[in-house]
Design a protein around this motif. Structure first.
Motif, PDB file in Angstrom:
ATOM      1  N   UNK A  22      44.620 -21.636  28.612  1.00 11.83           N
ATOM      2  CA  UNK A  22      44.273 -20.504  29.516  1.00 11.83           C
ATOM      3  C   UNK A  22      43.792 -19.159  28.300  1.00 11.83           C
ATOM      4  N   UNK A  23      44.873 -19.132  27.311  1.00 12.12           N
ATOM      5  CA  UNK A  23      44.795 -17.998  26.381  1.00 12.12           C
ATOM      6  C   UNK A  23      43.364 -18.208  25.639  1.00 12.12           C
ATOM      7  N   UNK A  90      48.373 -24.478  40.423  1.00 14.31           N
ATOM      8  CA  UNK A  90      46.934 -24.462  40.273  1.00 14.31           C
ATOM      9  C   UNK A  90      46.140 -22.984  40.230  1.00 14.31           C
ATOM     10  N   UNK A  91      46.654 -22.271  41.416  1.00 12.17           N
ATOM     11  CA  UNK A  91      45.963 -20.947  41.443  1.00 12.17           C
ATOM     12  C   UNK A  91      46.562 -19.984  40.419  1.00 12.17           C
ATOM     13  N   UNK A  92      47.785 -20.311  39.921  1.00 12.91           N
ATOM     14  CA  UNK A  92      48.528 -19.343  38.761  1.00 12.91           C
ATOM     15  C   UNK A  92      47.736 -19.451  37.568  1.00 12.91           C
ATOM     16  N   UNK A  93      47.444 -20.696  37.426  1.00 20.06           N
ATOM     17  CA  UNK A  93      47.093 -21.112  35.943  1.00 20.06           C
ATOM     18  C   UNK A  93      45.487 -20.655  35.823  1.00 20.06           C
ATOM     19  N   UNK A  94      44.695 -20.412  37.114  1.00 18.24           N
ATOM     20  CA  UNK A  94      43.286 -20.024  37.027  1.00 18.24           C
ATOM     21  C   UNK A  94      43.129 -18.767  36.804  1.00 18.24           C
ATOM     22  N   UNK A  95      44.190 -17.787  37.061  1.00 14.70           N
ATOM     23  CA  UNK A  95      43.769 -16.480  36.962  1.00 14.70           C
ATOM     24  C   UNK A  95      44.235 -15.915  35.742  1.00 14.70           C
ATOM     25  N   UNK A  96      43.203 -14.816  35.437  1.00  8.55           N
ATOM     26  CA  UNK A  96      43.572 -14.189  33.991  1.00  8.55           C
ATOM     27  C   UNK A  96      44.749 -13.492  34.115  1.00  8.55           C
ATOM     28  N   UNK A  97      45.295 -13.254  32.929  1.00 11.97           N
ATOM     29  CA  UNK A  97      46.492 -12.658  32.640  1.00 11.97           C
ATOM     30  C   UNK A  97      46.824 -11.254  33.490  1.00 11.97           C
ATOM     31  N   UNK A  99      45.301 -10.418  36.088  1.00  7.90           N
ATOM     32  CA  UNK A  99      45.348 -10.522  37.670  1.00  7.90           C
ATOM     33  C   UNK A  99      46.508 -11.135  37.991  1.00  7.90           C
ATOM     34  N   UNK A 100      47.442 -11.535  37.422  1.00  5.24           N
ATOM     35  CA  UNK A 100      48.574 -12.209  37.845  1.00  5.24           C
ATOM     36  C   UNK A 100      49.519 -11.185  38.855  1.00  5.24           C
ATOM     37  N   UNK A 101      50.013 -10.280  38.512  1.00 10.53           N
ATOM     38  CA  UNK A 101      50.716  -9.247  38.925  1.00 10.53           C
ATOM     39  C   UNK A 101      50.097  -8.730  40.459  1.00 10.53           C
ATOM     40  N   UNK A 102      48.801  -8.642  40.368  1.00 12.13           N
ATOM     41  CA  UNK A 102      47.910  -8.468  41.646  1.00 12.13           C
ATOM     42  C   UNK A 102      48.139  -9.644  42.466  1.00 12.13           C
ATOM     43  N   UNK A 103      48.004 -10.694  42.177  1.00  8.59           N
ATOM     44  CA  UNK A 103      48.042 -12.118  42.896  1.00  8.59           C
ATOM     45  C   UNK A 103      49.440 -11.796  43.486  1.00  8.59           C
ATOM     46  N   UNK A 104      50.588 -11.746  42.615  1.00 10.05           N
ATOM     47  CA  UNK A 104      52.022 -11.926  43.256  1.00 10.05           C
ATOM     48  C   UNK A 104      51.992 -10.921  44.469  1.00 10.05           C
ATOM     49  N   UNK A 105      51.447  -9.607  44.292  1.00 10.15           N
ATOM     50  CA  UNK A 105      51.653  -8.514  45.260  1.00 10.15           C
ATOM     51  C   UNK A 105      50.872  -9.034  46.471  1.00 10.15           C
ATOM     52  N   UNK A 123      56.021 -14.870  34.797  1.00  7.64           N
ATOM     53  CA  UNK A 123      56.541 -14.068  33.850  1.00  7.64           C
ATOM     54  C   UNK A 123      56.154 -14.287  32.616  1.00  7.64           C
ATOM     55  N   UNK A 124      56.266 -15.413  32.167  1.00  5.21           N
ATOM     56  CA  UNK A 124      55.959 -15.983  30.805  1.00  5.21           C
ATOM     57  C   UNK A 124      54.137 -15.607  30.687  1.00  5.21           C
ATOM     58  N   UNK A 125      53.556 -15.801  31.621  1.00  3.59           N
ATOM     59  CA  UNK A 125      51.885 -15.816  31.434  1.00  3.59           C
ATOM     60  C   UNK A 125      51.977 -14.318  31.445  1.00  3.59           C
ATOM     61  N   UNK A 126      52.423 -13.342  32.159  1.00  8.17           N
ATOM     62  CA  UNK A 126      52.244 -11.931  32.116  1.00  8.17           C
ATOM     63  C   UNK A 126      52.527 -11.255  31.040  1.00  8.17           C
ATOM     64  N   UNK A 127      53.559 -11.818  30.243  1.00 11.15           N
ATOM     65  CA  UNK A 127      54.113 -11.438  28.843  1.00 11.15           C
ATOM     66  C   UNK A 127      53.189 -11.507  27.759  1.00 11.15           C
ATOM     67  N   UNK A 128      52.284 -12.598  27.979  1.00 17.56           N
ATOM     68  CA  UNK A 128      51.118 -13.014  26.979  1.00 17.56           C
ATOM     69  C   UNK A 128      50.146 -11.813  26.850  1.00 17.56           C
TER      70      UNK A 128
END
Length: 129
Positions: A22-23, A90-97, A99-105, A123-128
């Motif tokens: 993903x990175x 699957x959804x989480x790992x297709x998101x850009x870093x 986008x994750x906080x917006x998806x969680x909301x 959290x780990x993905x957002x920290x990257x």
């Protein structure tokens, strides 16, 4: 117990490989994106402003090609099956870093709880970033 440890080890290896992929894909994609100048009245904190605006407008729900997750409305975070958890993953790992906080909301507003096991991964993905 040994099977559980092997499964856990394989899961962490899989997560590690997905994060690396993903990175790598994220870096490639950003090189191809067109740079657009911000408006003259911009404060320079785009992500913060956009996130704050989205948080303020509780009626706004954005989907991230994850409509199938609506079936899990009002299900407890510890009640998901392995297949259901994989749908979220699957959804989480297709998101850009970013986008994750917006998806969680988004899923929170849809009354969908993220499986407990995926919270640390998110959290780990957002920290990257």
């Amino acid at each position: 117990m040994i099977i559980g440890l092997v499964f856990l080890l394989l899961t962490f290896i899989g997560v590690f490989l997905l994060v690396k992929a993903n990175k790598k894909n994220g870096k490639t994609a950003t090189k191809q994106e067109e740079v657009v100048a911000p408006p003259s009245d911009c404060c320079g904190a785009h992500e913060i402003c956009e996130f704050d605006q989205m948080k303020m407008n509780e009626s706004h729900v954005e989907y991230y090609d994850d409509e199938e997750l609506d079936a899990y409305k009002n299900i407890d975070e510890n009640s998901y099956t392995n297949n259901q958890i994989e749908q979220f993953r699957e959804v989480l790992y297709t998101l850009k870093t970013e986008e994750i906080k917006f998806w969680l909301l988004s899923i929170e507003r849809r009354h969908i709880q993220l499986p407990a096991i995926l919270k640390s991964e998110a959290r780990m993905l957002m920290a990257e970033a």
